[in-house]
Design a protein around this motif. Sequence first.
Motif, PDB file in Angstrom:
ATOM      1  N   SER A  76     -81.118 141.583 -27.282  1.00  0.00           N
ATOM      2  CA  SER A  76     -80.817 141.317 -25.877  1.00  0.00           C
ATOM      3  C   SER A  76     -80.955 142.574 -25.032  1.00  0.00           C
ATOM      4  N   TYR A  77     -81.640 143.574 -25.589  1.00  0.00           N
ATOM      5  CA  TYR A  77     -81.908 144.806 -24.829  1.00  0.00           C
ATOM      6  C   TYR A  77     -83.365 145.156 -25.028  1.00  0.00           C
ATOM      7  N   LYS A  78     -83.971 145.751 -24.022  1.00  0.00           N
ATOM      8  CA  LYS A  78     -85.398 146.042 -24.053  1.00  0.00           C
ATOM      9  C   LYS A  78     -85.794 146.800 -25.318  1.00  0.00           C
ATOM     10  N   ALA A  79     -87.041 146.638 -25.722  1.00  0.00           N
ATOM     11  CA  ALA A  79     -87.525 147.272 -26.945  1.00  0.00           C
ATOM     12  C   ALA A  79     -89.017 147.549 -26.803  1.00  0.00           C
ATOM     13  N   THR A  80     -89.476 148.460 -27.654  1.00  0.00           N
ATOM     14  CA  THR A  80     -90.911 148.740 -27.725  1.00  0.00           C
ATOM     15  C   THR A  80     -91.436 148.333 -29.086  1.00  0.00           C
ATOM     16  N   VAL A  81     -92.557 147.634 -29.079  1.00  0.00           N
ATOM     17  CA  VAL A  81     -93.228 147.266 -30.320  1.00  0.00           C
ATOM     18  C   VAL A  81     -94.593 147.949 -30.314  1.00  0.00           C
ATOM     19  N   GLU A  82     -94.810 148.810 -31.284  1.00  0.00           N
ATOM     20  CA  GLU A  82     -96.088 149.509 -31.377  1.00  0.00           C
ATOM     21  C   GLU A  82     -96.959 148.859 -32.435  1.00  0.00           C
ATOM     22  N   LEU A  83     -98.209 148.625 -32.083  1.00  0.00           N
ATOM     23  CA  LEU A  83     -99.182 148.132 -33.057  1.00  0.00           C
ATOM     24  C   LEU A  83    -100.017 149.340 -33.481  1.00  0.00           C
ATOM     25  N   ASN A  84     -99.831 149.742 -34.697  1.00  0.00           N
ATOM     26  CA  ASN A  84    -100.415 150.996 -35.158  1.00  0.00           C
ATOM     27  C   ASN A  84    -101.350 150.755 -36.344  1.00  0.00           C
ATOM     28  N   GLY A  85    -102.342 149.876 -36.112  1.00  0.00           N
ATOM     29  CA  GLY A  85    -103.235 149.520 -37.206  1.00  0.00           C
ATOM     30  C   GLY A  85    -102.663 148.357 -37.998  1.00  0.00           C
ATOM     31  N   LEU A  86    -102.508 147.243 -37.358  1.00  0.00           N
ATOM     32  CA  LEU A  86    -101.901 146.064 -37.986  1.00  0.00           C
ATOM     33  C   LEU A  86    -102.914 144.928 -38.049  1.00  0.00           C
ATOM     34  N   THR A  87    -103.110 144.396 -39.222  1.00  0.00           N
ATOM     35  CA  THR A  87    -103.906 143.191 -39.402  1.00  0.00           C
ATOM     36  C   THR A  87    -102.995 142.163 -40.046  1.00  0.00           C
ATOM     37  N   LEU A  88    -102.650 141.153 -39.284  1.00  0.00           N
ATOM     38  CA  LEU A  88    -101.615 140.244 -39.761  1.00  0.00           C
ATOM     39  C   LEU A  88    -101.954 138.804 -39.404  1.00  0.00           C
ATOM     40  N   ALA A  89    -101.954 137.964 -40.409  1.00  0.00           N
ATOM     41  CA  ALA A  89    -102.084 136.525 -40.203  1.00  0.00           C
ATOM     42  C   ALA A  89    -100.772 135.879 -40.610  1.00  0.00           C
ATOM     43  N   CYS A  90    -100.513 134.744 -40.021  1.00  0.00           N
ATOM     44  CA  CYS A  90     -99.266 134.040 -40.340  1.00  0.00           C
ATOM     45  C   CYS A  90     -99.597 132.583 -40.628  1.00  0.00           C
ATOM     46  N   ALA A  91     -99.165 132.114 -41.776  1.00  0.00           N
ATOM     47  CA  ALA A  91     -99.485 130.753 -42.195  1.00  0.00           C
ATOM     48  C   ALA A  91     -98.464 129.739 -41.729  1.00  0.00           C
ATOM     49  N   THR A  92     -97.402 130.202 -41.088  1.00  0.00           N
ATOM     50  CA  THR A  92     -96.347 129.259 -40.684  1.00  0.00           C
ATOM     51  C   THR A  92     -96.027 129.306 -39.190  1.00  0.00           C
ATOM     52  N   GLY A  93     -96.552 130.274 -38.486  1.00  0.00           N
ATOM     53  CA  GLY A  93     -96.218 130.370 -37.067  1.00  0.00           C
ATOM     54  C   GLY A  93     -96.948 131.526 -36.419  1.00  0.00           C
ATOM     55  N   ALA A  94     -96.238 132.216 -35.534  1.00  0.00           N
ATOM     56  CA  ALA A  94     -96.831 133.359 -34.824  1.00  0.00           C
ATOM     57  C   ALA A  94     -96.646 134.622 -35.652  1.00  0.00           C
ATOM     58  N   PRO A  95     -97.665 135.411 -35.818  1.00  0.00           N
ATOM     59  CA  PRO A  95     -97.488 136.667 -36.557  1.00  0.00           C
ATOM     60  C   PRO A  95     -96.532 137.628 -35.859  1.00  0.00           C
ATOM     61  N   ILE A  96     -96.474 137.542 -34.531  1.00  0.00           N
ATOM     62  CA  ILE A  96     -95.466 138.326 -33.801  1.00  0.00           C
ATOM     63  C   ILE A  96     -94.658 137.361 -32.945  1.00  0.00           C
ATOM     64  N   ASP A  97     -93.412 137.229 -33.299  1.00  0.00           N
ATOM     65  CA  ASP A  97     -92.530 136.257 -32.644  1.00  0.00           C
ATOM     66  C   ASP A  97     -91.304 137.005 -32.124  1.00  0.00           C
ATOM     67  N   ILE A  98     -91.267 137.212 -30.823  1.00  0.00           N
ATOM     68  CA  ILE A  98     -90.199 138.011 -30.233  1.00  0.00           C
ATOM     69  C   ILE A  98     -89.281 137.106 -29.431  1.00  0.00           C
ATOM     70  N   THR A  99     -88.068 136.971 -29.908  1.00  0.00           N
ATOM     71  CA  THR A  99     -87.089 136.133 -29.208  1.00  0.00           C
ATOM     72  C   THR A  99     -86.193 136.967 -28.301  1.00  0.00           C
ATOM     73  N   ASN A 100     -86.338 138.264 -28.369  1.00  0.00           N
ATOM     74  CA  ASN A 100     -85.656 139.153 -27.433  1.00  0.00           C
ATOM     75  C   ASN A 100     -86.090 138.768 -26.021  1.00  0.00           C
ATOM     76  N   THR A 101     -85.131 138.578 -25.156  1.00  0.00           N
ATOM     77  CA  THR A 101     -85.454 138.042 -23.828  1.00  0.00           C
ATOM     78  C   THR A 101     -85.646 139.127 -22.773  1.00  0.00           C
ATOM     79  N   LYS A 102     -85.605 140.368 -23.194  1.00  0.00           N
ATOM     80  CA  LYS A 102     -85.736 141.455 -22.219  1.00  0.00           C
ATOM     81  C   LYS A 102     -87.159 142.006 -22.207  1.00  0.00           C
ATOM     82  N   ARG A 103     -87.329 143.160 -21.574  1.00  0.00           N
ATOM     83  CA  ARG A 103     -88.653 143.767 -21.469  1.00  0.00           C
ATOM     84  C   ARG A 103     -89.124 144.268 -22.836  1.00  0.00           C
ATOM     85  N   ILE A 104     -90.269 143.788 -23.237  1.00  0.00           N
ATOM     86  CA  ILE A 104     -90.864 144.240 -24.491  1.00  0.00           C
ATOM     87  C   ILE A 104     -92.130 145.016 -24.145  1.00  0.00           C
TER      88      ILE A 104
END
Lengths: 631, 128
Positions: free
Chosen positions: A140-168
């Motif tokens: 519930s507080y802002k956060a930074t997500v860095e993509l630093n050479g990521l190759t990601l697939a997800c077989a069940t949903g979103a590979p990046i799923d952010i439920t944090n409601t603040k500034r990302i």
Amino acid sequence: MKKTAAIIAMALATMAAMAQTLNVAVGNVTYSFPAAQAGEMTYTGATTLTILGRDFAIAEIDSIYIDAAEVKDNTVNVTMAEGQAQVTVAGNIAQYVTPTVTGAYVSIDQSSAVGDDTCGEITYTLSGEASDGQFALGGSYKATVELNGLTLACATGAPIDITNTKRIEMSVKKGTTNSLSDCSGGSQKGCIACKGHLELKGNGSLTIDANTGHGIYAKEYIEMKNCTIDVLNAVKDGVNCNQYFLMESGSLTIANVGDDAVQVSFKDDTDREAEDTGSITIAGGTINASVAATATKCLKADGSVNITGGTLTLSTSGGGMWDTEDVKTKAPSCISADENITIDGGTLLLTSTGSGGKGLSCDGDFVMNGGEVTIKTSGGVFVYQNGVEYPNYTGNTDRIASDYKSSAKGVKADGNVTINGGNINVTTTGNGSEGIESKAVLTINDGTVVVNSLDDGINSSSHLHINGGNVTVVATGNDGIDSNGNIYIAGGTILAFGAGSVECGLDANDEQGYTVVISGGEVLAVGGNNSVPSASSGSTQPYVTTTLSAKAGSTVSISSGSTTLTTFTVPSNYGTSGASFAGRPGGPGGGGPGGSTGGGMLITCPGLVSGQSYTVTSGTSTATATARTSK
Amino acid sequence: MVLFLTLGWAATAAAFDYPFVTFSTQGGVAHTVAAEELVITFAGGKMIAHSAQGDLKLELQALEKMCFTTEQSGVSGVKSGSGAVRVYSMQGVEMGTYSSQNEAVSRLPQGLYIVKHDDGSTLKLAVR
């Protein structure tokens, strides 16, 4: 001896600078505490070890080890691998972060205690490669997500799923390439799904392959700067968000999407915050977007679209459709706004090839203050009649209600059109396609406007004002400049060519008592029967009319004795399009290759004196005409 | 000789700002081990500190806290094996050779020393 002492001192100084870290390994998560921060680490009841406020169940600790690894405060590193993931948490935030790792699925609960008064913002850095994994982040507080050479697939949903409601802040790290792919048939709203507002930054690149919903989805706004993002596939929109989309720089490419390239909606229709504008703003960067589905848009805003810079290459290839819910036809458009479209700068190339396809379309006003805009449409008329969709209707549409038809247009505004600057070049070649249309008042104050159209070149449902600028209009199947109200000309240089016969260069709504009012400017209007000022119009600058024709590439001038008042150059493409006007059976044909109109010619410019005779020269032909201020 | 010994020590224990980790148990007893390459595990109700000096095992029930320290306090973590050690003052003067580190601790006057084990490892030793 001194030298020896110096060596010892240097060695000691060097070694003393080394990092020292105590690492607590719990499964695939390691909490790294800098020795200088660790303080007293307490054991309680033989079951719990507490370090920097973080309680560890001793039974869950695999080991504690010390190394020289550097630890940056407020960081969490997630390294994906096939079937597994490793998470490292900086010790100073260990008490605020609870990771759960199952295979390559990493879920992190960021404590509600995180805030300005505690540790501040946390940065999560993602790297590695996994064919089935996910990074999920709550909080519930802002956060930074860095993509630093990521190759990601997800077989069940979103590979990046952010439920944090603040500034990302999602930073695509400089020099890295990143790739995300989600599953098909899932429930995720996007390959990147974010319930807060998403700020995309960094100098790296990211490709998106979205197989269920949008490429990138944010429940609130999205801002983009610097990074390169390619949405190569999306079942729905390439980018979808609420509140607003702002692109400051970077590169955005969107292709193979099932719906719009970028769509912005209002988050709340009834109780909007100040930032809930539903707008799209492009201030810089490059957008290459193409959409192919029926009635889709490259940029679609529930609010307004504002373009102040950047290079946009947008294309639509889908056709129109009948919307049973709204009970009206819907058509594709490169840029669409439910409110206004404003262009202050930038370079835009907009291409629409489907039936009813438009370059710019808005329910409100279109204002152009600067920039370079090139629009090309080639679609025809979409019509819905008696339950049948006609994607390229060729019959008479005059008696078809507006909700049941959609013509291709370069610019279509339900509100006013105002051009104050910049260059806009519109070419429409499809059946019944118009160049620039306002359903209200159309005003040109400055800038360069070039329209080559099949139907009306410039059209307004109300009055039309030209106060300045350079306007060149060639309509091969209808009027050059057509107003359903008065046409006021106070300045500028205007070359308007209609199709001939009754289709003229200047067409005010004479039938309804409207007229042309000339108080300045230079005008060459060629066509069948140009409108001229009525006796009561109040027009002050005289004009002349002749029956001379104009030929592509030739010059037309008006002179008094040896004094040439002005000279116009007929556009080289005038009469050479070869397009036919099939929208009105029995209507006039095109100008024909190398042809000329057989209609009249109207000329006005400063210096004309009412009642005085002038020589009009068109190519090698001349005629004498008397200036007057009204018919 | 003194130079190499000093540099060797610097490259190991003194590489860290905190060369030691001290464990405190009930009753205020402190146990110190070298931080270098320290690994701590838990098994059978015990905390086991694996270091270059050997294993230090402490009952979890008695263990109260641990912390990084710059000086050795209490009894040094027990060096496994009973090999002889050579002890040097901090000025590099050899203090003598002892049959074990414990013997050195028991015989040396209070002070800070560098201990070189027969396996070549060195550590900083505080005798109180």
